[in-house]
Design a protein around this motif. Sequence first.
Motif, PDB file in Angstrom:
ATOM      1  N   ALA A 268     -27.212  31.784 -25.062  1.00 42.64           N
ATOM      2  CA  ALA A 268     -28.245  30.813 -25.432  1.00 42.64           C
ATOM      3  C   ALA A 268     -28.997  30.341 -24.194  1.00 42.64           C
ATOM      4  CB  ALA A 268     -27.617  29.634 -26.158  1.00 42.64           C
ATOM      5  N   GLN A 269     -28.261  30.069 -23.136  1.00 45.17           N
ATOM      6  CA  GLN A 269     -28.876  29.611 -21.889  1.00 45.17           C
ATOM      7  C   GLN A 269     -29.788  30.689 -21.307  1.00 45.17           C
ATOM      8  OE1 GLN A 269     -26.308  27.399 -19.091  1.00 45.17           O
ATOM      9  NE2 GLN A 269     -26.964  28.863 -17.522  1.00 45.17           N
ATOM     10  N   ALA A 270     -29.314  31.928 -21.303  1.00 40.22           N
ATOM     11  CA  ALA A 270     -30.113  33.037 -20.762  1.00 40.22           C
ATOM     12  C   ALA A 270     -31.394  33.234 -21.567  1.00 40.22           C
ATOM     13  CB  ALA A 270     -29.282  34.323 -20.763  1.00 40.22           C
TER      14      ALA A 270
ATOM     15  N   GLU B 280     -35.187  31.873 -31.285  1.00 40.54           N
ATOM     16  CA  GLU B 280     -36.455  32.115 -31.980  1.00 40.54           C
ATOM     17  C   GLU B 280     -37.247  30.818 -32.138  1.00 40.54           C
ATOM     18  OE1 GLU B 280     -34.960  35.939 -34.701  1.00 40.54           O
ATOM     19  OE2 GLU B 280     -35.051  33.917 -35.565  1.00 40.54           O
ATOM     20  N   ALA B 281     -36.537  29.752 -32.489  1.00 35.10           N
ATOM     21  CA  ALA B 281     -37.186  28.447 -32.623  1.00 35.10           C
ATOM     22  C   ALA B 281     -37.693  27.967 -31.267  1.00 35.10           C
ATOM     23  CB  ALA B 281     -36.219  27.439 -33.222  1.00 35.10           C
ATOM     24  N   CYS B 282     -36.890  28.175 -30.226  1.00 31.48           N
ATOM     25  CA  CYS B 282     -37.277  27.775 -28.882  1.00 31.48           C
ATOM     26  C   CYS B 282     -38.550  28.489 -28.443  1.00 31.48           C
ATOM     27  CB  CYS B 282     -36.134  28.073 -27.915  1.00 31.48           C
ATOM     28  SG  CYS B 282     -36.374  27.424 -26.251  1.00 31.48           S
ATOM     29  N   GLU B 283     -38.633  29.761 -28.769  1.00 31.36           N
ATOM     30  CA  GLU B 283     -39.818  30.536 -28.410  1.00 31.36           C
ATOM     31  C   GLU B 283     -41.066  29.960 -29.066  1.00 31.36           C
ATOM     32  OE1 GLU B 283     -40.870  35.203 -27.600  1.00 31.36           O
ATOM     33  OE2 GLU B 283     -39.206  34.687 -28.933  1.00 31.36           O
ATOM     34  N   ARG B 284     -40.961  29.552 -30.313  1.00 33.03           N
ATOM     35  CA  ARG B 284     -42.116  28.974 -31.015  1.00 33.03           C
ATOM     36  C   ARG B 284     -42.484  27.608 -30.425  1.00 33.03           C
ATOM     37  NH1 ARG B 284     -39.605  31.771 -35.370  1.00 33.03           N
ATOM     38  NH2 ARG B 284     -38.258  30.015 -35.895  1.00 33.03           N
ATOM     39  N   VAL B 285     -41.473  26.808 -30.109  1.00 39.00           N
ATOM     40  CA  VAL B 285     -41.729  25.484 -29.528  1.00 39.00           C
ATOM     41  C   VAL B 285     -42.391  25.626 -28.157  1.00 39.00           C
ATOM     42  CG1 VAL B 285     -40.635  23.414 -28.587  1.00 39.00           C
ATOM     43  CG2 VAL B 285     -39.883  24.330 -30.790  1.00 39.00           C
ATOM     44  N   VAL B 286     -41.899  26.539 -27.337  1.00 40.63           N
ATOM     45  CA  VAL B 286     -42.447  26.744 -26.000  1.00 40.63           C
ATOM     46  C   VAL B 286     -43.846  27.345 -26.077  1.00 40.63           C
ATOM     47  CG1 VAL B 286     -42.159  28.048 -23.851  1.00 40.63           C
ATOM     48  CG2 VAL B 286     -40.194  26.908 -24.892  1.00 40.63           C
ATOM     49  N   SER B 287     -44.051  28.235 -27.024  1.00 38.94           N
ATOM     50  CA  SER B 287     -45.373  28.846 -27.196  1.00 38.94           C
ATOM     51  C   SER B 287     -46.421  27.779 -27.484  1.00 38.94           C
ATOM     52  CB  SER B 287     -45.327  29.858 -28.333  1.00 38.94           C
ATOM     53  OG  SER B 287     -46.613  30.378 -28.596  1.00 38.94           O
TER      54      SER B 287
ATOM     55  N   ALA C 255     -24.891  25.046 -11.544  1.00 43.21           N
ATOM     56  CA  ALA C 255     -23.906  25.576 -10.598  1.00 43.21           C
ATOM     57  C   ALA C 255     -22.539  24.929 -10.741  1.00 43.21           C
ATOM     58  CB  ALA C 255     -24.411  25.391  -9.166  1.00 43.21           C
ATOM     59  N   ALA C 256     -22.448  23.841 -11.487  1.00 47.38           N
ATOM     60  CA  ALA C 256     -21.177  23.141 -11.638  1.00 47.38           C
ATOM     61  C   ALA C 256     -20.339  23.784 -12.741  1.00 47.38           C
ATOM     62  CB  ALA C 256     -21.425  21.669 -11.975  1.00 47.38           C
ATOM     63  N   GLU C 257     -19.031  23.574 -12.644  1.00 47.78           N
ATOM     64  CA  GLU C 257     -18.155  24.019 -13.729  1.00 47.78           C
ATOM     65  C   GLU C 257     -18.390  23.095 -14.920  1.00 47.78           C
ATOM     66  OE1 GLU C 257     -13.431  25.060 -14.549  1.00 47.78           O
ATOM     67  OE2 GLU C 257     -14.044  24.048 -12.702  1.00 47.78           O
ATOM     68  N   ARG C 258     -18.615  23.702 -16.089  1.00 41.44           N
ATOM     69  CA  ARG C 258     -18.961  22.915 -17.274  1.00 41.44           C
ATOM     70  C   ARG C 258     -18.074  23.283 -18.451  1.00 41.44           C
ATOM     71  NH1 ARG C 258     -24.726  24.913 -18.111  1.00 41.44           N
ATOM     72  NH2 ARG C 258     -23.921  26.637 -16.887  1.00 41.44           N
ATOM     73  N   LEU C 259     -18.127  22.441 -19.468  1.00 41.80           N
ATOM     74  CA  LEU C 259     -17.435  22.758 -20.719  1.00 41.80           C
ATOM     75  C   LEU C 259     -17.918  24.101 -21.243  1.00 41.80           C
ATOM     76  CD1 LEU C 259     -17.627  19.354 -22.625  1.00 41.80           C
ATOM     77  CD2 LEU C 259     -15.529  20.472 -21.855  1.00 41.80           C
ATOM     78  N   PRO C 260     -17.062  24.863 -21.896  1.00 42.33           N
ATOM     79  CA  PRO C 260     -17.475  26.174 -22.395  1.00 42.33           C
ATOM     80  C   PRO C 260     -18.541  26.116 -23.478  1.00 42.33           C
ATOM     81  CG  PRO C 260     -15.248  25.626 -23.130  1.00 42.33           C
ATOM     82  CD  PRO C 260     -15.632  24.611 -22.114  1.00 42.33           C
ATOM     83  N   ASN C 261     -18.732  24.969 -24.096  1.00 44.86           N
ATOM     84  CA  ASN C 261     -19.642  24.892 -25.245  1.00 44.86           C
ATOM     85  C   ASN C 261     -20.976  24.213 -24.953  1.00 44.86           C
ATOM     86  OD1 ASN C 261     -18.674  22.159 -25.054  1.00 44.86           O
ATOM     87  ND2 ASN C 261     -19.298  21.869 -27.175  1.00 44.86           N
ATOM     88  N   THR C 262     -21.217  23.783 -23.711  1.00 46.53           N
ATOM     89  CA  THR C 262     -22.323  22.865 -23.446  1.00 46.53           C
ATOM     90  C   THR C 262     -23.283  23.356 -22.375  1.00 46.53           C
ATOM     91  OG1 THR C 262     -20.817  21.023 -23.940  1.00 46.53           O
ATOM     92  CG2 THR C 262     -22.883  20.465 -22.846  1.00 46.53           C
ATOM     93  N   PHE C 263     -24.593  23.203 -22.633  1.00 46.89           N
ATOM     94  CA  PHE C 263     -25.568  23.271 -21.552  1.00 46.89           C
ATOM     95  C   PHE C 263     -26.750  22.371 -21.891  1.00 46.89           C
ATOM     96  CE2 PHE C 263     -27.563  26.480 -24.229  1.00 46.89           C
ATOM     97  CZ  PHE C 263     -28.914  26.455 -23.907  1.00 46.89           C
ATOM     98  N   ALA C 264     -27.312  21.787 -20.843  1.00 52.45           N
ATOM     99  CA  ALA C 264     -28.474  20.912 -20.984  1.00 52.45           C
ATOM    100  C   ALA C 264     -29.607  21.521 -20.173  1.00 52.45           C
ATOM    101  CB  ALA C 264     -28.137  19.508 -20.480  1.00 52.45           C
TER     102      ALA C 264
ATOM    103  N   LYS D  70     -23.132  33.956 -33.552  1.00 53.08           N
ATOM    104  CA  LYS D  70     -24.195  34.568 -32.740  1.00 53.08           C
ATOM    105  C   LYS D  70     -25.549  34.427 -33.424  1.00 53.08           C
ATOM    106  CE  LYS D  70     -25.538  38.523 -30.027  1.00 53.08           C
ATOM    107  NZ  LYS D  70     -25.103  39.701 -29.264  1.00 53.08           N
ATOM    108  N   ASP D  71     -25.573  34.504 -34.734  1.00 49.67           N
ATOM    109  CA  ASP D  71     -26.832  34.364 -35.456  1.00 49.67           C
ATOM    110  C   ASP D  71     -27.449  32.982 -35.220  1.00 49.67           C
ATOM    111  OD1 ASP D  71     -28.802  35.352 -37.459  1.00 49.67           O
ATOM    112  OD2 ASP D  71     -28.031  33.657 -38.638  1.00 49.67           O
ATOM    113  N   ASP D  72     -26.609  31.977 -35.020  1.00 48.78           N
ATOM    114  CA  ASP D  72     -27.106  30.632 -34.735  1.00 48.78           C
ATOM    115  C   ASP D  72     -27.837  30.607 -33.398  1.00 48.78           C
ATOM    116  OD1 ASP D  72     -25.819  29.862 -37.068  1.00 48.78           O
ATOM    117  OD2 ASP D  72     -24.042  29.128 -36.015  1.00 48.78           O
ATOM    118  N   VAL D  73     -27.285  31.313 -32.419  1.00 50.69           N
ATOM    119  CA  VAL D  73     -27.912  31.387 -31.104  1.00 50.69           C
ATOM    120  C   VAL D  73     -29.249  32.106 -31.197  1.00 50.69           C
ATOM    121  CG1 VAL D  73     -27.700  32.395 -28.787  1.00 50.69           C
ATOM    122  CG2 VAL D  73     -25.738  31.258 -29.851  1.00 50.69           C
ATOM    123  N   ILE D  74     -29.291  33.179 -31.980  1.00 44.61           N
ATOM    124  CA  ILE D  74     -30.536  33.924 -32.163  1.00 44.61           C
ATOM    125  C   ILE D  74     -31.595  33.043 -32.833  1.00 44.61           C
ATOM    126  CG2 ILE D  74     -31.607  35.867 -33.371  1.00 44.61           C
ATOM    127  CD1 ILE D  74     -28.893  37.346 -33.001  1.00 44.61           C
TER     128      ILE D  74
END
Length: 389
Positions: free
Chosen positions: A275-277, A372-379, A292-301, A364-368
């Motif tokens: 998701a981050q990539a 897709e939603a992120c792409e539309r928002v950024v566009s 760069a910090a060690e983070r929870l396996p489920n989280t990114f901001a 994985k489908d949730d990440v996809i």
Amino acid sequence: MAPHRRIYLDYNATSPVRTEVADEVVRALQLPGNASSVHAEGRAARTEIERAREKVARLVGAKAKNTIFTSGGTEASNMVLSPSFHRLGQAGSTRLLIGATEHPCGLSGHRFPADAVETIPVTEAGLIDIDWLSQRLEQAGETVLVSVQVANNETGVLQPVGEIAALVRRHGGLFHADAVQAAGKIPVDIMALGVDALSLSAHKIGGPKGVGALILASDQLEVADRLIRGGGQEKGHRAGTENVAAIAGFGRAAEIAQEELAQEAARLVALRDEAQARVVAIASDAVVIAEAAERLPNTFAFAIPGLKAETALIAFDLEGIALSSGSACSSGKVRRSHVLDAMGVSPTLAEGVLRVSLGWKTEKDDVIRFAEACERVVSTLYKRRASAA
């Protein structure tokens, strides 16, 4: 055409209740007895509580007899962050040192006088400034209570809790760790970490809302000034008739979390990193907070310059995606984050930070779908930029 199901990516706010947990809660709800009663019905309720106590204690390497059930992580932290928290035979603490990025339940909910509290600064990565803490403890000349989160709820940053605990112990202090976001997601062992107390919450690991626990490292520790007074429930630590059904659900959630810990952490790291990539690929100027910090396996901001969190949250919600701008403990309001301020994130960037937190139902489908939603928002954002140029 059937509408898409909604995608929930806000597990750090609360996790959907697991089916097995809901079943456990419903079963326990049907027990008629009060756990303080001596008849058979009362003993049955007591058995549920003690069985759950064993499971919750086991999740964090503690003893059941040192596990105190509360209404949640907030009450657990409010209870222990008190000058009356002490080792038997010793005086309580006269000063509280608390991390600058802590949850509001600690920063605002402690029971120390304002002039007896200092915040521990953090680095740009959100990590406790160990040098500052070491120097402050050396200068203290008094018994100090230190409180630090194991994992930050907004950024997922993991603190070097074992190192901090050893430092505090060398200076004769007490150490409380808020493990609400960490327990059940990463290994947490109260004895191995060397902390004196942990705060836990059920609803972060697929359990019911409204139940948590304060875990003490030994029966030689106590909070003399009870937060809730009345009867002798929870061995006198916390009065009030126990919420048997919620406690039973907490026990089941802790049991499942422990059973699935290693494989679930690996699964979520893979999904989080994907998701981050995808976000970085969609928006080359995206900034991942504390990458760069060690983070929870489920989280990114993350933040995308020019995209405000409030606008983005609405846009994602309309796309069927539930995200957060940080902690959900502010009456649903999007407000400036004290966590990001403490880390030195610029106010302009901070107002656009979004948090993605995954959990047991994430696929994985949730990440996809999120990408897709992120792409539309950024566009839409980039089109606005182009038209304004």
